[in-house]
Design an enzyme around this catalytic site. Structure first.
Site, mmCIF file in Angstrom:
data_model
loop_
_atom_site.group_PDB
_atom_site.id
_atom_site.type_symbol
_atom_site.label_atom_id
_atom_site.label_comp_id
_atom_site.label_asym_id
_atom_site.label_seq_id
_atom_site.Cartn_x
_atom_site.Cartn_y
_atom_site.Cartn_z
ATOM 1 N N HIS A 152 -9.549 -2.055 -2.731
ATOM 2 C CA HIS A 152 -8.368 -2.398 -3.379
ATOM 3 C C HIS A 152 -8.597 -3.198 -4.763
ATOM 4 C CE1 HIS A 152 -5.560 -0.758 0.037
ATOM 5 N NE2 HIS A 152 -6.422 0.223 -0.652
ATOM 6 N N CYS B 109 -1.098 -7.628 -0.124
ATOM 7 C CA CYS B 109 -0.995 -6.563 0.633
ATOM 8 C C CYS B 109 0.313 -6.100 1.528
ATOM 9 C CB CYS B 109 -2.254 -6.424 1.665
ATOM 10 S SG CYS B 109 -4.092 -6.649 0.645
ATOM 11 N N ASP C 49 -6.881 -5.304 -5.886
ATOM 12 C CA ASP C 49 -6.063 -6.534 -5.847
ATOM 13 C C ASP C 49 -6.719 -7.322 -4.741
ATOM 14 O OD1 ASP C 49 -5.565 -5.271 -3.219
ATOM 15 O OD2 ASP C 49 -3.608 -5.757 -3.228
ATOM 16 N N ASP D 201 0.871 -1.186 -0.029
ATOM 17 C CA ASP D 201 0.154 -0.009 0.129
ATOM 18 C C ASP D 201 0.816 1.233 0.081
ATOM 19 O OD1 ASP D 201 -2.455 -1.327 -0.037
ATOM 20 O OD2 ASP D 201 -2.552 -1.431 1.972
#
Length: 524
Positions: free
Chosen positions: A328, A506, A330, A207
């Protein structure tokens, strides 16, 4: 090198030749080390003419006020003496005329990347000035020019080979670190650990930064884009990554404008694709935003979007990710390499695939098999109980509709067919967020949120129902992916990442090799 559409190529000199008290070289108006010259573009002025110019005539280099914010020009006087010839404070400088055939060398330094209001084109002019009369300024009777194009910042997709992997060490992620070490060692890459004194408890390496690079015919180096999230990892990219031949760039947003969608788990890039006859040899950037009709949705902040769009060589695609609590891209998609078709597969989270798998197991007599088996602090749940939960089914019908909307966008904007997509069995649940909105989180570890290291995949261990002693979710993932020559390693991130609304991807980051394709060969 002169290119068909944009002229000579210029790098932003955003690395730091200094390793202590460092700052990007763009922030100093002198050349501190001869090694800095390779980050600049050489410009040679060749003259051929009479032994001397007529009285009062002179040659002058000049730039516009607008371009002066984006470039510096240094004049070479000797091997170790480089004078700052032009900058935002000096827009023109007289050039000595040596007579006959002569040449003079300059070094041109880019100061900023293409962005909103700046297309990356910079013009440097050379004029021959003629005197009119005493007390009046000279007038140009001849002007030549060279146009530079500032090299864009380029992202690297999962299909490119890794160089090094970054993770954080925290008080509670030993099990995760152990799994990552084993995976990276097996894959043959370098692992860099950001320790507690440095990360200050912030574990979300993906991030905070996005790795990319800049390239020119004479030089190339990696450049890290620092996100405006500015968590406790905020000093890591500047303090630990910025250095000789490792650049740094960031975009600063007003604090009130920054949301979870400004973290770079919400910034991905596809492999190269061809869409309706248009080739994207560097792939396309993918970001997540609010649904187009939303009135209270969250979006990636404008300064970051403007920067990404201005690079031009990886034209962005906006997906709908605001339906997730973290928000997000992802969390529901990734790309893996493949030996056939387009050279990759798009992996999408799919509640429908999960229910199909679980109902099949139930029909085979495994309804009492338990999810979260082996997790001491987690309430176990049988497949029968899960499949009887009508509320959960309704929530996942909504999630599936959100993913299907994105599926259609990705198929259209990446030129994909159904055969290019693999659906992964992942369930979600809706929870109330801080703004009293109901948004989705993964019900069990979100297996699409994986790290891709060549043919080796580091996948969140899902703790699914065991059938014949093996996790059915792990078995299904292996069945779906190993036929592509991929190896699945399942990493336990349950307590240290999943429970905190993140997963393997992440908590990690990968710097990759650059593309073989040269961006200046793009037809734009």
């Amino acid at each position: 090198m002169i290119c068909d559409w944009h002229g000579a190529i210029l790098l932003v000199n955003c690395d730091s030749e200094r390793t202590y008290w460092k700052k990007p070289d763009t922030e100093q108006d002198y050349i501190s080390n001869v090694s800095d010259l390779k980050d600049m573009s050489a410009m040679v002025l060749r003259t051929r003419g009479p032994a001397k110019l007529p009285q009062g005539y002179k040659l002058t280099l000049h730039i516009s006020q607008g371009d002066a914010e984006s470039v510096r020009v240094f004049r070479s006087r000797s091997a170790d003496n480089k004078k700052n010839a032009m900058s935002d404070e000096v827009l023109s400088e007289e050039v000595p005329y040596f007579g006959g055939e002569a040449e003079m060398k300059f070094y041109v330094e880019g100061l900023r990347f293409p962005d909103k209001g700046f297309d990356g084109l910079i013009t440097i002019n050379l004029s021959l000035l003629e005197p009119i009369s005493e007390g009046l300024p000279e007038t140009p009777i001849f002007t030549d020019k060279v146009v530079f194009k500032v090299a864009p910042w380029i992202m690297t997709p999962n299909t490119l080979n890794p160089v090094e992997v970054f993770v954080c060490s925290t008080e509670d992620n030993y099990q995760f670190l152990k799994g990552m070490r084993n995976l990276v060692d097996k894959s043959g890459y370098k692992l860099k650990i950001c320790y507690k004194y440095e990360n200050r408890g912030d574990r979300w390496m993906q991030d905070e930064v996005e790795f990319g690079y800049i390239d020119s015919p004479h030089h190339r180096f990696p450049v890290v884009l620092d996100s405006p999230r500015d968590g406790r990892l905020q000093d890591f990219p500047y303090n630990e990554l910025l250095g000789p031949d490792f650049g740094y760039v960031t975009r600063v947003a007003q604090r009130k404008d920054v949301s979870s969608l400004d973290s770079f788990g919400n910034l991905e890039v596809s492999p190269p694709v061809t869409v309706r006859g248009k080739h994207y040899p560097l792939g396309r950037i993918i970001i997540g935003v609010a649904f187009p009709t939303a009135t209270k949705g969250r979006n990636m902040t404008k300064v970051v979007q403007d920067f990404l769009w201005a690079q031009k060589v990886q034209e962005p695609i906006a997906l709908f990710s605001d339906w997730l609590i973290v928000g997000h891209v992802d969390e529901f998609m990734t790309f893996v390499p493949a030996p056939d078709r387009k050279g990759f597969r798009l992996l999408l989270a799919s509640p429908d695939a999960a229910y199909k798998l679980f109902r099949g197991l139930q029909n085979e007599g495994h309804g009492e098999a338990k999810l979260f088996d082996g997790l001491e602090d987690e309430q176990q749940l049988t497949l029968n109980e899960l499949l009887d939960d009508d509320s959960l089914q309704t929530e996942n019908n909504y999630v599936q509709s959100c993913i299907d909307w994105n599926r259609d966008v990705l198929k259209r904007e990446l030129g994909l067919d159904e055969g290019d997509i693999i659906d992964l069995p992942i369930l979600f649940k809706l929870e109330e967020d801080e703004g009293n909105q109901y948004r989705a989180v993964a019900y069990y570890p979100d297996m699409v949120n994986m790290i891709v290291l060549g043919k080796n995949l580091g996948i969140p261990k899902p703790f699914g129902p065991k059938v014949n002693g093996r996790c059915a979710l792990e078995a299904e993932m292996c069945s779906l992916l190993e036929g592509l020559g991929l190896s699945c390693t399942f990493i336990d991130d349950f307590a240290s990442y999943h429970k905190l609304l993140g997963e393997v991807h992440c908590g990690s980051n990968v710097r990759r090799e650059p593309f073989d394709f040269k961006w200046w060969n793009l037809e734009m």
